[in-house]
Scaffold this motif. Structure first.
Motif, PDB file in Angstrom:
ATOM      1  N   GLY A 145      22.446  10.199 -23.301  1.00  0.00           N
ATOM      2  CA  GLY A 145      23.157  11.004 -22.320  1.00  0.00           C
ATOM      3  C   GLY A 145      23.308  12.424 -22.828  1.00  0.00           C
ATOM      4  N   GLY A 146      22.982  13.397 -21.986  1.00  0.00           N
ATOM      5  CA  GLY A 146      23.126  14.788 -22.400  1.00  0.00           C
ATOM      6  C   GLY A 146      22.145  15.689 -21.674  1.00  0.00           C
ATOM      7  N   ALA A 147      22.249  16.971 -21.947  1.00  0.00           N
ATOM      8  CA  ALA A 147      21.351  17.952 -21.340  1.00  0.00           C
ATOM      9  C   ALA A 147      19.931  17.753 -21.857  1.00  0.00           C
ATOM     10  CB  ALA A 147      21.837  19.359 -21.648  1.00  0.00           C
ATOM     11  N   SER A 148      18.949  17.997 -20.994  1.00  0.00           N
ATOM     12  CA  SER A 148      17.548  17.737 -21.361  1.00  0.00           C
ATOM     13  C   SER A 148      17.117  18.556 -22.566  1.00  0.00           C
ATOM     14  CB  SER A 148      16.635  18.018 -20.170  1.00  0.00           C
ATOM     15  OG  SER A 148      16.770  19.356 -19.725  1.00  0.00           O
ATOM     16  N   GLU A 149      17.602  19.803 -22.675  1.00  0.00           N
ATOM     17  CA  GLU A 149      17.199  20.626 -23.816  1.00  0.00           C
ATOM     18  C   GLU A 149      17.779  20.102 -25.124  1.00  0.00           C
ATOM     19  OE1 GLU A 149      20.558  22.936 -21.649  1.00  0.00           O
ATOM     20  OE2 GLU A 149      18.835  21.660 -21.135  1.00  0.00           O
ATOM     21  N   ASP A 150      18.968  19.501 -25.051  1.00  0.00           N
ATOM     22  CA  ASP A 150      19.565  18.913 -26.251  1.00  0.00           C
ATOM     23  C   ASP A 150      18.826  17.633 -26.643  1.00  0.00           C
ATOM     24  OD1 ASP A 150      21.481  20.944 -26.306  1.00  0.00           O
ATOM     25  OD2 ASP A 150      22.866  19.802 -25.046  1.00  0.00           O
ATOM     26  N   ILE A 151      18.448  16.840 -25.653  1.00  0.00           N
ATOM     27  CA  ILE A 151      17.674  15.632 -25.930  1.00  0.00           C
ATOM     28  C   ILE A 151      16.332  15.993 -26.559  1.00  0.00           C
ATOM     29  CG2 ILE A 151      16.540  13.628 -24.897  1.00  0.00           C
ATOM     30  CD1 ILE A 151      18.755  13.645 -22.760  1.00  0.00           C
ATOM     31  N   ASP A 152      15.673  17.024 -26.018  1.00  0.00           N
ATOM     32  CA  ASP A 152      14.395  17.459 -26.587  1.00  0.00           C
ATOM     33  C   ASP A 152      14.563  17.916 -28.027  1.00  0.00           C
ATOM     34  OD1 ASP A 152      13.069  16.882 -24.258  1.00  0.00           O
ATOM     35  OD2 ASP A 152      13.083  18.943 -23.502  1.00  0.00           O
ATOM     36  N   ARG A 153      15.669  18.547 -28.314  1.00  0.00           N
ATOM     37  CA  ARG A 153      15.915  19.000 -29.693  1.00  0.00           C
ATOM     38  C   ARG A 153      16.082  17.816 -30.644  1.00  0.00           C
ATOM     39  NH1 ARG A 153      21.146  22.688 -31.469  1.00  0.00           N
ATOM     40  NH2 ARG A 153      20.736  22.716 -33.731  1.00  0.00           N
ATOM     41  N   ALA A 154      16.659  16.721 -30.132  1.00  0.00           N
ATOM     42  CA  ALA A 154      16.882  15.543 -30.972  1.00  0.00           C
ATOM     43  C   ALA A 154      15.655  14.648 -31.084  1.00  0.00           C
ATOM     44  CB  ALA A 154      18.044  14.724 -30.423  1.00  0.00           C
ATOM     45  N   ARG A 155      14.686  14.800 -30.196  1.00  0.00           N
ATOM     46  CA  ARG A 155      13.533  13.896 -30.172  1.00  0.00           C
ATOM     47  C   ARG A 155      12.809  13.771 -31.512  1.00  0.00           C
ATOM     48  NH1 ARG A 155      11.620  11.803 -25.448  1.00  0.00           N
ATOM     49  NH2 ARG A 155      12.649  12.577 -23.559  1.00  0.00           N
ATOM     50  N   PRO A 156      12.536  14.864 -32.230  1.00  0.00           N
ATOM     51  CA  PRO A 156      11.800  14.705 -33.493  1.00  0.00           C
ATOM     52  C   PRO A 156      12.510  13.802 -34.498  1.00  0.00           C
ATOM     53  CG  PRO A 156      11.802  17.004 -32.805  1.00  0.00           C
ATOM     54  CD  PRO A 156      12.770  16.294 -31.911  1.00  0.00           C
ATOM     55  N   VAL A 157      13.827  13.686 -34.371  1.00  0.00           N
ATOM     56  CA  VAL A 157      14.580  12.770 -35.237  1.00  0.00           C
ATOM     57  C   VAL A 157      14.570  11.357 -34.658  1.00  0.00           C
ATOM     58  CG1 VAL A 157      16.851  12.257 -36.230  1.00  0.00           C
ATOM     59  CG2 VAL A 157      16.042  14.623 -36.108  1.00  0.00           C
ATOM     60  N   LEU A 158      14.926  11.232 -33.380  1.00  0.00           N
ATOM     61  CA  LEU A 158      15.024   9.909 -32.767  1.00  0.00           C
ATOM     62  C   LEU A 158      13.686   9.188 -32.736  1.00  0.00           C
ATOM     63  CD1 LEU A 158      17.426  10.659 -29.766  1.00  0.00           C
ATOM     64  CD2 LEU A 158      17.999   9.665 -31.988  1.00  0.00           C
ATOM     65  N   GLU A 159      12.603   9.942 -32.570  1.00  0.00           N
ATOM     66  CA  GLU A 159      11.285   9.310 -32.502  1.00  0.00           C
ATOM     67  C   GLU A 159      10.833   8.727 -33.835  1.00  0.00           C
ATOM     68  OE1 GLU A 159       8.898  12.406 -30.822  1.00  0.00           O
ATOM     69  OE2 GLU A 159       9.316  11.790 -28.746  1.00  0.00           O
ATOM     70  N   ARG A 160      11.554   9.028 -34.892  1.00  0.00           N
ATOM     71  CA  ARG A 160      11.238   8.427 -36.196  1.00  0.00           C
ATOM     72  C   ARG A 160      11.552   6.934 -36.220  1.00  0.00           C
ATOM     73  NH1 ARG A 160       8.587  12.066 -39.820  1.00  0.00           N
ATOM     74  NH2 ARG A 160       9.222  14.165 -39.195  1.00  0.00           N
ATOM     75  N   PHE A 161      12.475   6.486 -35.355  1.00  0.00           N
ATOM     76  CA  PHE A 161      12.828   5.069 -35.366  1.00  0.00           C
ATOM     77  C   PHE A 161      12.945   4.464 -33.971  1.00  0.00           C
ATOM     78  CE2 PHE A 161      16.592   7.680 -36.385  1.00  0.00           C
ATOM     79  CZ  PHE A 161      17.375   7.464 -35.257  1.00  0.00           C
ATOM     80  N   CYS A 162      12.609   5.204 -32.926  1.00  0.00           N
ATOM     81  CA  CYS A 162      12.686   4.693 -31.560  1.00  0.00           C
ATOM     82  C   CYS A 162      11.305   4.611 -30.928  1.00  0.00           C
ATOM     83  CB  CYS A 162      13.566   5.588 -30.692  1.00  0.00           C
ATOM     84  SG  CYS A 162      15.315   5.559 -31.131  1.00  0.00           S
ATOM     85  N   ARG A 163      11.005   3.495 -30.283  1.00  0.00           N
ATOM     86  CA  ARG A 163       9.760   3.389 -29.525  1.00  0.00           C
ATOM     87  C   ARG A 163       9.880   4.068 -28.180  1.00  0.00           C
ATOM     88  NH1 ARG A 163      10.408  -0.354 -25.475  1.00  0.00           N
ATOM     89  NH2 ARG A 163      12.064  -1.896 -25.762  1.00  0.00           N
ATOM     90  N   LYS A 164      11.129   4.218 -27.697  1.00  0.00           N
ATOM     91  CA  LYS A 164      11.358   4.848 -26.400  1.00  0.00           C
ATOM     92  C   LYS A 164      12.710   5.541 -26.404  1.00  0.00           C
ATOM     93  CE  LYS A 164      11.482   3.876 -21.419  1.00  0.00           C
ATOM     94  NZ  LYS A 164      11.345   2.824 -20.369  1.00  0.00           N
ATOM     95  N   ILE A 165      12.760   6.715 -25.790  1.00  0.00           N
ATOM     96  CA  ILE A 165      14.007   7.451 -25.596  1.00  0.00           C
ATOM     97  C   ILE A 165      14.239   7.532 -24.097  1.00  0.00           C
ATOM     98  CG2 ILE A 165      15.160   9.677 -25.899  1.00  0.00           C
ATOM     99  CD1 ILE A 165      13.336  10.010 -28.418  1.00  0.00           C
ATOM    100  N   ALA A 166      15.318   6.921 -23.622  1.00  0.00           N
ATOM    101  CA  ALA A 166      15.572   6.796 -22.190  1.00  0.00           C
ATOM    102  C   ALA A 166      16.736   7.684 -21.772  1.00  0.00           C
ATOM    103  CB  ALA A 166      15.865   5.346 -21.835  1.00  0.00           C
ATOM    104  N   PRO A 167      16.470   8.883 -21.213  1.00  0.00           N
ATOM    105  CA  PRO A 167      17.561   9.722 -20.709  1.00  0.00           C
ATOM    106  C   PRO A 167      18.214   9.069 -19.494  1.00  0.00           C
ATOM    107  CG  PRO A 167      15.529  10.986 -21.025  1.00  0.00           C
ATOM    108  CD  PRO A 167      15.166   9.536 -21.085  1.00  0.00           C
ATOM    109  N   MET A 168      19.551   9.016 -19.491  1.00  0.00           N
ATOM    110  CA  MET A 168      20.272   8.311 -18.434  1.00  0.00           C
ATOM    111  C   MET A 168      21.131   9.223 -17.574  1.00  0.00           C
ATOM    112  SD  MET A 168      19.054   5.368 -19.043  1.00  0.00           S
ATOM    113  CE  MET A 168      19.877   4.656 -17.632  1.00  0.00           C
ATOM    114  N   GLY A 169      21.332  10.489 -17.993  1.00  0.00           N
ATOM    115  CA  GLY A 169      22.196  11.378 -17.236  1.00  0.00           C
ATOM    116  C   GLY A 169      23.015  12.244 -18.175  1.00  0.00           C
ATOM    117  N   PRO A 170      24.165  12.739 -17.715  1.00  0.00           N
ATOM    118  CA  PRO A 170      24.990  13.615 -18.557  1.00  0.00           C
ATOM    119  C   PRO A 170      25.604  12.877 -19.737  1.00  0.00           C
ATOM    120  CG  PRO A 170      26.136  13.060 -16.529  1.00  0.00           C
ATOM    121  CD  PRO A 170      24.741  12.534 -16.375  1.00  0.00           C
ATOM    122  N   VAL A 171      26.262  13.626 -20.607  1.00  0.00           N
ATOM    123  CA  VAL A 171      26.904  13.037 -21.783  1.00  0.00           C
ATOM    124  C   VAL A 171      27.800  11.861 -21.373  1.00  0.00           C
ATOM    125  CG1 VAL A 171      28.586  13.446 -23.611  1.00  0.00           C
ATOM    126  CG2 VAL A 171      26.825  15.142 -23.155  1.00  0.00           C
ATOM    127  N   GLY A 172      27.700  10.791 -22.100  1.00  0.00           N
ATOM    128  CA  GLY A 172      28.429   9.567 -21.798  1.00  0.00           C
ATOM    129  C   GLY A 172      27.570   8.520 -21.125  1.00  0.00           C
TER     130      GLY A 172
END
Length: 289
Positions: free
Chosen positions: A132-159
């Protein structure tokens, strides 16, 4: 990119191990010092936030999240402008949103990204992040999350990521309690537990996770990726979120009662699938198989 992790429980250690193995510059903090092994460990959350660009937090419950973010020497106690916080605990959505508001007021950003899958799944880069969060913030976190996630599923705003984690986990807790009741019924009529499980895993009544849990249910020793007390904690968050939204939750409330009873009886540190043995042996009074 400097990454930090606050919280070295089962999941926090798994995130840290995977990132370190991939060569990501990393610092860690844990409430109980000395669990970091060879990883650089800092003295306080404030120091952790001061020295990192992206800070992952993986903590026990809502109270721990509040303390680590907002307490003395907490993550928010010093200048944090420009930082990105990735809250990965399984907690109540309103807690995430309240923390995010404090973070944003200080010039930083926060997304929530709890994951599905235990430490072994993280190590294999097969976990699923609900974000949950803004798309630009999710994109910033992707290089970290993709180290251990097969999929990153954006669901909407924070929470929203936290809500989705509760949605995904609620049926699992209810399923294993329902399975416990069914298997206790079978045992009360003389059916063998192992024989029933062999049928169940090959039937329409099997959850995908069931085959992996059979050894623990049968009493074999092994790692405990998620315990009974953890399911109790998550069900508390789930039922609270349901009640807050006006959604009736009779199945989740019943399951919560079972896991709470098992925790109170001293079974809290056992694999959550052993709720099956607790229900048959401690509640129904059936002999051990």
């Amino acid at each position: 990119m400097r990454v930090a992790i606050a919280g070295l429980g089962r999941m926090g250690r798994a995130f840290a191990a995977k990132l370190a193995a991939d060569g990501v510059p990393l610092q860690v903090w844990n409430r109980t010092a000395g669990r970091a092994g060879a990883l650089p460990e800092v003295a306080t959350p404030a120091v952790l936030a001061a020295d990192a660009d992206i800070i992952l937090t993986s903590l026990t419950d809502d109270a721990a999240v509040e303390a680590v973010y907002a307490g003395p020497d907490g993550l928010l106690s010093g200048p944090i402008a420009g930082r990105l916080f990735v809250e990965m605990s399984t907690i109540r959505p309103e807690t995430v949103r309240a923390i995010a508001a404090r973070v944003e007021a200080l010039g930083a950003r926060l997304i929530d990204a709890p994951v599905a899958g235990g430490p072994a799944v993280v190590a294999a880069c097969q976990s699923l992040a609900f974000v949950g969060g803004a798309s630009e913030d999710i994109d910033r976190a992707r290089p970290v999350l993709e180290r251990f996630c097969r999929k990153i599923a954006p669901m909407g705003p924070v929470g929203s990521g936290t809500v989705m984690k509760l949605v995904a986990n609620l049926p699992i807790g209810v399923y294993f309690q329902a399975l416990a009741e069914g298997l206790a019924l079978g045992r009360s009529h003389g059916l063998d537990l192992a024989a029933m499980l062999a049928v169940m895993v090959d039937s329409p009544g099997a959850l995908a996770a069931l085959p992996r849990k059979v050894p623990a249910i049968l009493g074999e020793a092994g790692d405990v990726p998620f315990d009974i007390a953890g399911v109790r904690k998550d069900l508390l968050a789930m039922t609270a979120a349901c009640h807050r939204a006006g959604v009736p939750a009779p199945a989740a409330t019943g399951a919560l009662s079972a896991y709470a009873g098992a925790t109170a009886a001293g079974w809290g540190t056992r694999d959550f699938s052993t709720i099956i043995r607790f229900w048959a042996e401690a509640v129904a009074g059936l002999p051990r198989d």
